[in-house]
Enzyme design. Sequence first.
Site, PDB file in Angstrom:
ATOM      1  CG  HIS A 268       2.833  -3.197   6.166  1.00  0.00           C
ATOM      2  ND1 HIS A 268       3.820  -2.747   7.013  1.00  0.00           N
ATOM      3  CD2 HIS A 268       2.343  -2.092   5.561  1.00  0.00           C
ATOM      4  CE1 HIS A 268       3.910  -1.439   6.934  1.00  0.00           C
ATOM      5  NE2 HIS A 268       3.020  -1.001   6.053  1.00  0.00           N
TER       6      HIS A 268
ATOM      7  CG  ASP B  31      -2.190 -13.545   0.757  1.00  0.00           C
ATOM      8  OD1 ASP B  31      -1.323 -12.820   1.301  1.00  0.00           O
ATOM      9  OD2 ASP B  31      -1.991 -14.725   0.442  1.00  0.00           O
ATOM     10  CG  HIS B  32       0.720 -12.309  -2.290  1.00  0.00           C
ATOM     11  ND1 HIS B  32       0.483 -12.977  -1.118  1.00  0.00           N
ATOM     12  CD2 HIS B  32       2.045 -12.445  -2.536  1.00  0.00           C
ATOM     13  CE1 HIS B  32       1.600 -13.514  -0.676  1.00  0.00           C
ATOM     14  NE2 HIS B  32       2.571 -13.199  -1.514  1.00  0.00           N
TER      15      HIS B  32
ATOM     16  CD  GLU C  31       0.922  -0.422   9.021  1.00  0.00           C
ATOM     17  OE1 GLU C  31       0.426   0.150   8.046  1.00  0.00           O
ATOM     18  OE2 GLU C  31       1.421   0.197   9.988  1.00  0.00           O
TER      19      GLU C  31
ATOM     20  CG  HIS D 140       5.421   0.649   2.442  1.00  0.00           C
ATOM     21  ND1 HIS D 140       4.937   1.915   2.188  1.00  0.00           N
ATOM     22  CD2 HIS D 140       4.793   0.214   3.554  1.00  0.00           C
ATOM     23  CE1 HIS D 140       4.057   2.234   3.121  1.00  0.00           C
ATOM     24  NE2 HIS D 140       3.943   1.215   3.967  1.00  0.00           N
TER      25      HIS D 140
ATOM     26  CB  CYS E 270       3.445   5.743   5.112  1.00  0.00           C
ATOM     27  SG  CYS E 270       4.015   4.859   6.568  1.00  0.00           S
TER      28      CYS E 270
ATOM     29  CG  HIS F 116      -0.340   0.375   2.500  1.00  0.00           C
ATOM     30  ND1 HIS F 116      -1.033   0.974   3.513  1.00  0.00           N
ATOM     31  CD2 HIS F 116       0.939   0.251   2.951  1.00  0.00           C
ATOM     32  CE1 HIS F 116      -0.223   1.194   4.532  1.00  0.00           C
ATOM     33  NE2 HIS F 116       0.962   0.760   4.226  1.00  0.00           N
TER      34      HIS F 116
END
Length: 134
Positions: free
Chosen positions: A40, A77-78, A123, A38, A32, A13
């Site tokens: 998490h 996810d991903h 996170e 980037h 951010c 995100h």
Amino acid sequence: VKLTTRYRFAASHRLVSGALSPAENARLYGKCNYPYGHGHDYIVDVTVEGPRDGSGQIVNREALNRWVEERVIAKLDHRNLNSDVAELGGKVTTTENLAFAIEKMLATGWPHAARLAGVKISETARNTFELETK
Ligand code: NI
């Protein structure tokens, strides 16, 4: 009785608000806000609450796992949270906003007798966000 079950997903995100200038975004969100985003490894704890049923459980674990996997993990996810998640549409992808999006994903059509009591998201190892479902 309350039961909390842990799930994991990885996603990317970038924190950016369309209502702000690039300079304002950089000031507000710092690293951010770096342009290419980037990732998490998120941890989601889902808590349900209710009385024991005839089986001595408050919820069927397999049914709950299936629900969370289908409704939440498969959608996140991903993925890129800025572009791939309808429930976040238009919102800054803070973990606070993500918690509300996950709660909505879970609650819509909730099929279990036990009630959804809360969602907790980590996170990073340092930051955990907790949302109590009313
Ligand atoms: Ni981040």
